[in-house]
Design an enzyme around this catalytic site. Sequence first.
Site, PDB file in Angstrom:
ATOM      1  N   ASN A 102       0.882  -1.165   0.000  1.00 28.04           N
ATOM      2  CA  ASN A 102       0.000   0.000   0.000  1.00 28.04           C
ATOM      3  C   ASN A 102       0.921   1.216   0.000  1.00 28.04           C
ATOM      4  OD1 ASN A 102      -1.782   2.055   0.475  1.00 28.04           O
ATOM      5  ND2 ASN A 102      -2.713   1.132   2.298  1.00 28.04           N
TER       6      ASN A 102
ATOM      7  N   ARG B 222      -2.580  -2.183  -3.381  1.00 25.82           N
ATOM      8  CA  ARG B 222      -3.806  -1.416  -3.154  1.00 25.82           C
ATOM      9  C   ARG B 222      -3.762  -0.186  -4.065  1.00 25.82           C
ATOM     10  NH1 ARG B 222      -5.121   3.049   1.146  1.00 25.82           N
ATOM     11  NH2 ARG B 222      -7.342   3.246   0.752  1.00 25.82           N
TER      12      ARG B 222
ATOM     13  N   HIS C  64     -12.881   2.354   0.390  1.00 36.73           N
ATOM     14  CA  HIS C  64     -12.795   1.325   1.454  1.00 36.73           C
ATOM     15  C   HIS C  64     -13.425   0.010   0.981  1.00 36.73           C
ATOM     16  CE1 HIS C  64     -12.823   4.731   4.697  1.00 36.73           C
ATOM     17  NE2 HIS C  64     -11.596   4.340   4.463  1.00 36.73           N
TER      18      HIS C  64
ATOM     19  N   ARG D  64     -11.690  15.165   8.028  1.00 36.01           N
ATOM     20  CA  ARG D  64     -12.530  15.499   6.873  1.00 36.01           C
ATOM     21  C   ARG D  64     -13.950  15.806   7.328  1.00 36.01           C
ATOM     22  NH1 ARG D  64     -11.197  10.228   3.408  1.00 36.01           N
ATOM     23  NH2 ARG D  64      -9.337   9.920   4.648  1.00 36.01           N
TER      24      ARG D  64
ATOM     25  N   GLU E  47      -7.788  -5.586   5.405  1.00 37.35           N
ATOM     26  CA  GLU E  47      -7.678  -5.178   4.004  1.00 37.35           C
ATOM     27  C   GLU E  47      -6.507  -5.883   3.321  1.00 37.35           C
ATOM     28  OE1 GLU E  47      -8.218  -1.122   5.668  1.00 37.35           O
ATOM     29  OE2 GLU E  47      -9.065  -0.678   3.703  1.00 37.35           O
TER      30      GLU E  47
END
Length: 395
Positions: free
Chosen positions: A9, A84, A173, A232, A378
């Site tokens: 990643n 990823r 996600h 965010r 993940e």
Amino acid sequence: MNDPVLVINCGSSSIKYALIAADPDAPRLAGLAERLGGSDARLKGLDSRGEPFERALAGEDHVRALEAILDGLEGQRPGAVGHRIVHGGERFTRATLIDDAVVAAIEETAALAPLHNPANLQGVAATRQLFPELPQVAVFDTAFHQTLPPRAYRYALPEALYRDHGIRRYGFHGTSHAYVSTRADALSSLEGGGWLTAHLGNGCSTAAVRGGRSLDTSMGLTPLEGLVMGTRSGDVDPGLHSHLARRLGWPLERIDEVLNRGSGLLGLSGLTHDMRELEAAAEEGHAGAQLAIEVFCYRVAKSLAALSCALPRLDGIVFTGGIGENSPLVREKVVDHLPHFGLGLDRAANAATVRGREGRIDGRHPAAPRLWVIPTDEEGRIAEETRQLLGGTAP
Ligand code: ADP
């Protein structure tokens, strides 16, 4: 393919990695090379005995950081690399073997994810240089949500913006929502259950999943839409941008910066983006921390209620991500905002399900939807999709 899969990643200044064996119970070598390009670059992680290690990497670039990661793999060689990739646009609906044409297509999609895709591609370039002989697979954050129907993915904007510029909701996600919903099916002995999944970490999103297909999700064109996150804002009035520009004279860059990095839990609390610290501060009476937690939990519940429209039947809710896995307080507040779902929280089970534990936290009434806490994986899902693509079967 029985060799381990190296999952990468790659960010602009970091590489997260995990070496994942075919046996799901085998120990994982995993870690993080960070601050790449800076004078304080470092590599840290866990070795095969689960012991932490950390060492300096003087000003390494991505290729040299990957070489250092390889040196730390204790002699194990991967049989494939799974990357990823944040944005696959509409082109990529599943994991894809990387070749020059795929790299070019990911580059084209970079217009939709200008911060993430170029960084992800740096990792692809570095691993292709180091392992020219190994198959490399791209696993996209957006791919799982490509099953959304048009009523869920289209914005009510002029058609040309969608047709000519790809402006629609994509969702992110995806590997996490895919992993936890599949796991919820298995744990509940259901095939094709209807789940609402809540991935609550620094980034937060919800999804409605039925029969392993994503039917709606809270993030949109970018990962800014939807829930309140660490820094965010999530949803705001679309008129806010022009209001800030006209009233305060803010340029676009400043608006972008404030909504992405100065808002969310941090903006609301005026204290921190970190939920654990907020819980401690709220306990001591900090009004901003209390408000941030209230808004966060209400917005998660509101999003779950909205997404329930996508499901003909609700089999349960799954909490995951750093907050979803570790905060009984947040889970309880979210459930309390959804009395009309008929959820029955087992408060003792809720309090006990933390620190990576998987568990069912409802009162097991046969008619009530289930409540699961499922630590996300993940990396494991990326390795599985990589393995299955190379083995020829779909996950
Ligand atoms: P990322 O999205 O960067 O992968 P994580 O999934 O690790 O982030 O989630 C980070 C969030 O999880 C932070 O807000 C952190 O405070 C929160 N978190 C971790 N442990 C706890 C805890 N015990 N209680 C409450 N929040 C926690």
